[in-house]
Design an enzyme around this catalytic site. Structure first.
Site, PDB file in Angstrom:
ATOM      1  N   ARG A   1       0.836  -1.202   0.000  1.00  0.00           N
ATOM      2  CA  ARG A   1       0.000   0.000   0.000  1.00  0.00           C
ATOM      3  C   ARG A   1       0.866   1.244   0.000  1.00  0.00           C
ATOM      4  O   ARG A   1       1.880   1.310   0.673  1.00  0.00           O
ATOM      5  CB  ARG A   1      -0.896   0.033   1.248  1.00  0.00           C
ATOM      6  N   THR A   2       0.449   2.230  -0.774  1.00  0.00           N
ATOM      7  CA  THR A   2       1.004   3.577  -0.680  1.00  0.00           C
ATOM      8  C   THR A   2      -0.172   4.520  -0.484  1.00  0.00           C
ATOM      9  O   THR A   2      -1.312   4.186  -0.795  1.00  0.00           O
ATOM     10  CB  THR A   2       1.788   4.006  -1.947  1.00  0.00           C
ATOM     11  N   SER A   3       0.141   5.703   0.033  1.00  0.00           N
ATOM     12  CA  SER A   3      -0.917   6.656   0.350  1.00  0.00           C
ATOM     13  C   SER A   3      -1.407   7.431  -0.859  1.00  0.00           C
ATOM     14  O   SER A   3      -2.560   7.831  -0.913  1.00  0.00           O
ATOM     15  CB  SER A   3      -0.429   7.642   1.414  1.00  0.00           C
ATOM     16  N   THR A   4      -0.537   7.664  -1.827  1.00  0.00           N
ATOM     17  CA  THR A   4      -0.927   8.505  -2.960  1.00  0.00           C
ATOM     18  C   THR A   4      -0.446   7.923  -4.282  1.00  0.00           C
ATOM     19  O   THR A   4       0.446   7.075  -4.316  1.00  0.00           O
ATOM     20  CB  THR A   4      -0.333   9.925  -2.836  1.00  0.00           C
TER      21      THR A   4
ATOM     22  N   GLN B   1       3.294   8.038  -5.234  1.00  0.00           N
ATOM     23  CA  GLN B   1       4.235   7.078  -4.662  1.00  0.00           C
ATOM     24  C   GLN B   1       4.261   5.770  -5.455  1.00  0.00           C
ATOM     25  O   GLN B   1       4.467   4.698  -4.905  1.00  0.00           O
ATOM     26  CB  GLN B   1       3.872   6.804  -3.196  1.00  0.00           C
TER      27      GLN B   1
END
Length: 192
Positions: free
Chosen positions: A7-10, A13
């Protein structure tokens, strides 16, 4: 079976997400669930991964913060996994992987999760102190409300007879912001 979760936040990324997927595949993950979403938002792919794993499987993540937002969240996820007979493996924990398939791994995960949450709380506290100091020194003004920057455009469109809902759509802002700018009561203006 080893199942991975990344998972990445944005969206920005992307390289980080690709690196996580690469690392998970390198440790033998046969399936990787990946998503670009904030840890505080609904994590559909994480839920899918937790539903997918079966007894005897291992859920692998590259770092603890990719999986859980707090120690309580971490412990709830670990409890769900344990109830299904699934172990959790965190690849990057001080250079050593942590595996909840062992008693030592469970202890280390809980301890490291608590330390990570403590560090985050300290960071937020320092940030609040820094903002308070900057405000006291007159150096911190905060951001200008985004909608207020478009107040002239809102008023112009209203003068042209455009309804508030259409104004919001054209300017890419919320209806409530339009109503605030227009100084109208949102309850009485919902017909627009």
């Amino acid at each position: 079976m080893i199942v991975g979760y990344a998972r990445t936040s944005t969206v920005e990324q992307e390289a980080g997400l690709e690196a996580q997927e690469r690392d998970l595949l390198s440790v033998g993950c046969e399936r990787v669930f990946a998503e670009r979403v904030s840890s505080v938002a609904k994590r559909a792919q994480m839920e899918a991964a937790l539903d997918f794993v079966r007894k005897g499987d291992t859920l692998a993540v590259t770092k603890l913060d990719r999986l859980a937002r707090s120690v309580a969240d971490l412990l709830a996820i670990v409890a769900r996994l344990e109830a299904k007979g699934v172990a959790l493996r965190v690849l990057s924990m001080g250079g050593q992987p942590v595996d909840t398939g062992t008693a030592t791994g469970k202890l280390m995960l809980t301890m490291l999760g608590a330390v990570a949450e403590f560090e985050r709380a300290l960071m937020l506290e320092r940030q609040r102190e820094g903002i308070a100091k900057a405000k006291a020194d007159g150096k911190y003004k905060g951001r200008v409300p985004t909608a207020q920057r478009q107040a002239d455009a809102v008023m112009k469109l209203k003068a042209e007879g455009v309804k508030p809902t259409e104004i919001a759509q054209r300017l890419g802002m919320g209806r409530a912001s339009v109503y605030r700018i227009l100084g109208r009561d949102t309850e009485g203006a919902r017909s627009g």
